[in-house]
Design a protein around this motif. Structure first.
Motif, mmCIF file in Angstrom:
data_model
loop_
_atom_site.group_PDB
_atom_site.id
_atom_site.type_symbol
_atom_site.label_atom_id
_atom_site.label_comp_id
_atom_site.label_asym_id
_atom_site.label_seq_id
_atom_site.Cartn_x
_atom_site.Cartn_y
_atom_site.Cartn_z
ATOM 1 N N THR A 151 -0.584 8.187 -31.597
ATOM 2 C CA THR A 151 -1.846 7.998 -32.322
ATOM 3 C C THR A 151 -3.045 8.295 -31.440
ATOM 4 O OG1 THR A 151 -2.053 5.685 -31.666
ATOM 5 C CG2 THR A 151 -0.802 6.147 -33.694
ATOM 6 N N GLY A 152 -2.801 8.392 -30.144
ATOM 7 C CA GLY A 152 -3.884 8.443 -29.177
ATOM 8 C C GLY A 152 -4.239 7.070 -28.650
ATOM 9 N N GLY A 153 -3.541 6.029 -29.165
ATOM 10 C CA GLY A 153 -3.884 4.672 -28.764
ATOM 11 C C GLY A 153 -5.291 4.311 -29.225
ATOM 12 N N LEU A 154 -5.964 3.452 -28.506
ATOM 13 C CA LEU A 154 -7.296 3.005 -28.922
ATOM 14 C C LEU A 154 -8.331 4.120 -28.870
ATOM 15 C CD1 LEU A 154 -7.311 -0.538 -27.298
ATOM 16 C CD2 LEU A 154 -7.256 -0.001 -29.735
ATOM 17 N N ASP A 155 -8.113 5.127 -28.037
ATOM 18 C CA ASP A 155 -8.935 6.345 -28.100
ATOM 19 C C ASP A 155 -8.334 7.257 -29.165
ATOM 20 O OD1 ASP A 155 -10.577 5.474 -26.083
ATOM 21 O OD2 ASP A 155 -9.640 6.674 -24.519
ATOM 22 N N LEU A 156 -8.363 6.808 -30.392
ATOM 23 C CA LEU A 156 -7.587 7.414 -31.484
ATOM 24 C C LEU A 156 -7.819 8.910 -31.641
ATOM 25 C CD1 LEU A 156 -7.871 4.757 -34.317
ATOM 26 C CD2 LEU A 156 -5.752 5.658 -33.387
ATOM 27 N N LYS A 157 -6.725 9.611 -31.871
ATOM 28 C CA LYS A 157 -6.826 11.019 -32.245
ATOM 29 C C LYS A 157 -7.405 11.121 -33.654
ATOM 30 C CE LYS A 157 -2.580 12.611 -29.889
ATOM 31 N NZ LYS A 157 -3.134 13.642 -29.027
ATOM 32 N N PRO A 158 -8.093 12.209 -33.981
ATOM 33 C CA PRO A 158 -8.453 12.457 -35.377
ATOM 34 C C PRO A 158 -7.202 12.801 -36.173
ATOM 35 C CG PRO A 158 -9.000 14.351 -34.024
ATOM 36 C CD PRO A 158 -8.573 13.258 -33.081
ATOM 37 N N ALA A 159 -7.329 12.763 -37.496
ATOM 38 C CA ALA A 159 -6.167 13.000 -38.358
ATOM 39 C C ALA A 159 -5.502 14.331 -38.051
ATOM 40 C CB ALA A 159 -6.592 12.943 -39.827
ATOM 41 N N ALA A 160 -6.294 15.376 -37.853
ATOM 42 C CA ALA A 160 -5.716 16.694 -37.567
ATOM 43 C C ALA A 160 -4.926 16.684 -36.271
ATOM 44 C CB ALA A 160 -6.824 17.747 -37.501
ATOM 45 N N GLY A 161 -5.379 15.865 -35.314
ATOM 46 C CA GLY A 161 -4.691 15.793 -34.041
ATOM 47 C C GLY A 161 -3.374 15.053 -34.112
ATOM 48 N N MET A 162 -3.185 14.236 -35.157
ATOM 49 C CA MET A 162 -1.934 13.489 -35.303
ATOM 50 C C MET A 162 -0.896 14.225 -36.136
ATOM 51 S SD MET A 162 -2.870 9.501 -35.887
ATOM 52 C CE MET A 162 -4.485 8.885 -35.467
ATOM 53 N N ALA A 163 -1.279 15.320 -36.774
ATOM 54 C CA ALA A 163 -0.403 15.962 -37.756
ATOM 55 C C ALA A 163 0.952 16.345 -37.182
ATOM 56 C CB ALA A 163 -1.100 17.192 -38.341
#
Length: 476
Positions: free
Chosen positions: A248-260
């Motif tokens: 997910t990127g952890g607390l420095d969350l990835k954007p939705a596109a980055g999690m795809a």
């Protein structure tokens, strides 16, 4: 029935596939093995030019298929994918490969590349489909084993590549840390290897603090697979693979596109497991140790934070510049453990940085090493088998980019430059007494379909690295 079963021991009456080099096509066309001028007339009338990578179906007098001509270089690099493309284009039936005007220098390499390409050309990921993917039944197109092929070599490499593809393509819901551990446990059982699992809070008790910190926020506990195989007195080979089952990127969350595509973030573990399987199946003369740190980088109340300082197995303190640079943290603890045994060679695989993709794109994985002899061997193997790799520098002055003002090192640093290099320099801090080390920053994914390589998980650098290991260690 598996795809390997479409390679037949015997195929009486099989339709011949004539492998012809581009330079020899005109001569072959004008004097084809079929004897009459029918093939030449057909190829000329149909405008077939005999360019590399092209094929033609030659009809017989009854309108049926009499022969196939495939124009290709007979060496290994392109032949794998030429055969994969041909398989997808052929009608159902049995075929046999004839090396006519190709006259390869290494008949065994040609035969094995052809057989491997045949298997890979039939693979599809159909686990979640009610109906198989569109197209003819892959089992209905069969090839007689090319005479010079080493069947064991083809089988083990095909199984390794398809293992990587299957593990990486499976969604994270069904490919968590425990599922990777199960795959490793099964492989250990098949090869008589010792299997050990360190899971959950036991990671803290056994001094793997960063693996625990990265994975503790998930409902699926973090773990470390530890597999050992081979005689104690053999050269020591360590293999480590990043197993972040979803990021997910952890607390420095990835954007939705980055999690795809973040289900593929365990691609390093898949590659490491597949390479270990190749080593054991081939019986290489090594004392193998495989370490797979497996976690989910999730978010909850106990997630590690930007600005935290983590202890590490090596004893270095690590400031967290970004929780999305988590893969290098779990690798660091595993590399430190592997390095403590002073292996002759230590290899790690990881889907580690976007910077590597910016530098070389999705199809050419960079690797990093201080060992010039190893780098040369990897480059030669890459060229020989058509498995792309490119060396990038471990540029020591860039180490200052990951300095920390409050800890020994920062996991991300500032500035955004040379991200693949600084990630490799971070890992280098943890390899300890390893005599030689190489890091592979892989993508593990086909973003577009090509012959034999559908969209989905992909094995990268696997054939080249194993070729180096075979040449270096041989079989016991």
């Amino acid at each position: 029935m598996t795809l390997l079963d479409t390679l037949l021991d015997d195929a009486p009456g099989a339709c011949p596939i004539h492998l012809v080099r581009p330079a020899g096509f005109a001569a072959w066309r004008d004097a084809p093995p079929e004897g009459s001028g029918r093939a030449a007339a057909w190829l000329t009338a149909s405008g077939f030019e005999g360019k590399a990578g092209r094929h033609a179906l030659i009809p017989g007098p009854d309108g049926g298929l009499a022969a196939v001509v495939l124009v290709a270089e007979a060496d290994e690099p392109g032949l794998v994918w030429d055969l994969a493309a041909l398989r997808a284009a052929l009608p159902a039936g049995d075929y046999a490969l004839n090396v006519d005007a190709a006259a390869p220098a290494d008949a065994a390499a040609t035969a094995q590349a052809a057989a491997l390409g045949w298997v890979l050309g039939g693979w599809r990921f159909d686990r979640y489909r009610r109906q198989p993917a569109q197209g003819r039944d892959a089992q209905a197109v069969r090839l007689a084993w090319p005479a010079a092929a080493d069947r064991s070599s083809v089988r083990r490499m095909a199984e390794a590549i398809l293992l990587v593809r299957s593990l990486v393509t499976t969604p994270a819901e069904d490919m968590g840390p425990d599922q990777i551990a199960d795959a490793a446990r099964g492989m250990a059982a098949r090869h008589g290897a010792r299997f050990r699992l360190v899971r959950g809070d036991a990671l803290l008790a056994e001094n793997y603090p960063m693996i625990h910190a990265v994975g503790r926020a998930s409902a699926r506990p973090p773990l470390l697979v530890d597999l050992r195989w081979g005689p104690e007195d053999a050269p020591r080979l360590g293999i480590v693979g990043k197993g972040v089952v979803f990021d997910t990127g952890g607390l420095d969350l990835k954007p939705a596109a980055g999690m795809a595509l973040m289900k593929k973030d365990m691609g390093g573990a898949a590659h490491a497991l597949a390479l270990a399987g190749l080593v054991m199946d081939a019986g290489l003369n090594v004392r193998l140790r495989l370490l797979l740190p497996c976690v989910e980088n999730a978010v909850s109340g106990n997630a590690f934070r930007p600005g935290d300082v983590l202890a590490s197995r090596r004893g270095l303190s690590v400031e967290i510049g970004n929780t999305d640079a988590e893969g290098r943290l779990i690798l660091a603890d595993a590399l430190a453990d592997a390095g403590d045994e002073a292996p002759d060679l230590l290899l790690d695989f990881a889907t580690l940085t976007g910077a590597a993709r910016v530098a070389l794109g999705p199809e050419v994985p960079p690797f990093f090493t201080d060992d010039d002899e190893l780098a040369a061997a990897l480059a030669a193997a890459s060229q020989a088998c058509g498995d792309p790799l490119w060396r990038l520098p471990l540029h020591a002055p860039y180490r200052s980019m990951i300095d920390s003002t409050i800890a020994d090192i920062n996991n991300a640093g500032e500035g955004g430059f040379a991200g693949a290099v600084t990630a490799a320099l971070f890992l280098k801090e943890f390899v300890g007494a390893a005599k030689s080390w190489a890091h592979f920053d892989i993508y593990a994914w086909n973003a577009k379909a090509r012959p034999g390589r559908p969209v989905g998980g992909e094995a990268m650098a696997l054939r080249a690295v194993f070729r180096v290991l075979e040449e270096r260690y041989g079989a016991r």
